[in-house]
Structures are given as C-alpha cells and as structure tokens.
Design a protein around this motif. Sequence first.
Motif: not given
Length: 267
Positions: A217-218, A221-226, A229-233
């Motif tokens: 997730s980190a 989602l981080g690479n996608l600029g989100l 949302a990392v915490r939820t992922g």
Amino acid sequence: MTSRWIAIFAASGVLVLAILDAIVVGRLTARASFWYYAVARTGLFALVAISAGAAAGKFRWWNEYVGRAWTLFLIAYSLLTCSEIARRFFPERPTAKELLVAVANLALIGAYALMARSLHAAGLHYFGSIAKQVLIVVLAAALAIALCKGSLLSEIASIRAGTPHIGSLISVLADMITFLLVAPLLLTALSLRGGQMFWIFAFLTAGTFGWIVNQASASVLGNLGLQEAVRTGRMAGFALACCFISAAALTQWLAAQRGTTGVRSHA
C-alpha cells in the motif's frame, strides 16, 4: 454454517473496517485513534489465534500434520497479539516487541511451509501442467522480490553499517518467504476446487494476499500520489489477512467437526 457464509462474513468484516478507516478514523482525535487501532489490531490478531487454536485442537495439536500447521499459526498470532500490546502500551521496550515479532515470523514460516506442501504430503499433485506451475511460482517470486526489495536492502545496509536489526531482518525474510508460498497455496486451492478443502486453501491464499496489500500500500498508493489513502490501504490489507486466515481456520474446524460427528453417528 457453510463455507460461503464464512466467506461472506469475512469479506463483510474487511469491508466494514476499510470503510471505518476511510471515513471515520481520520476524523478522530489522536487519543481516540490510538484506542481504535489498539483495539482493532489486537482484536484481529487475537481472532486468528483463537481460530487457529480451535482448528489445531481438532487435530491433536502437534500429533497430526494439519494440527502442527495450525499450532504454529496459533503460536505466531498469539505472539503478534502480545507484540501489538507491547508496541502500543510499552513503547519504551522496543526489544521485547522485536523479539516477539521475530519468533512469530519464524513460526509463520513453518506454518505456511506445512500448509504449502500439504498436498504433496497427501500424495496428490498440484493443479495444471508443469509450465503453469512454474509460471505461478515465478510470478510469486517476482512479486515477493518487488515488494520486499527496498526493506531487504535497507536491512543489508544496516548490517554493513554495524547496526543490524535482527528482528526487522527476520520480518523481511519472513515476508518474502510468505509471499513466495502464495504460489503453492494457490495451486493447492485450484487442485482441490469443488470440495470442502478448497475453501480452506482459498481463504489462506486470500489472507496471504491481504499481507501483500498491507505491504504494498505505501509504495503503490504513494507513487500514485494517494498518500492519504495509504493508511486505509494498509488497514484493509491487515483486515483481509486476519479475517480470511481466521475463516480458513474456522472452515478447517467445521470440516473436522462434521467428520467427527459423521464417524460417531455410524459407530
């Protein structure tokens, strides 16, 4: 209770926790958020430990092949429950938490290894041709390397610098082995499709995929600029892992219970 209903309950639990994390948790105070994660994470770890213990007890703990696997799951998730409590409430003792996680990961390697080779131990063959089996194993290996490469390189750098973190290194290696073992778990599930045992290995595969989601997730989602949302992922992956490994243990327990009842009714 049927395996489909167990799947529905497990999936519903994951969905509820993911929605709560996405909508509610971000609005909580720091103290309320602390208690939410302390209760949720500790409760999920304990749920797996209890479910694994019930399954292991049906197979006389260490006396039978399947019992040994579930006993190791029980040990691992009991230690992870304790490590979560230590991390939350005794942060001044990081060594204790690291030791608990390290031993838990060693137990998990043993548990997954036993489950992954259970089909072979029973004298049966994996699903598909050799080419398909090799392809699935290669894909699992590539996924394991991709997800754990950064953490592994960081641990290697720590060793070279003379400041090794043994607990973290064991955790990274355990993650790599676990992700690699998703291949034989999936092949076993496909080999047993249509029967009760299919559900056990399908749930275990889904649970392992949950840890992959938690780990990925980190970076993804981080690479996608989100980043938000990392915490939820990570929480969704954590819930997916715990709920579906619990579902596998419960399904194993129910299968053994029905088998025992059937034998008694014909005695």
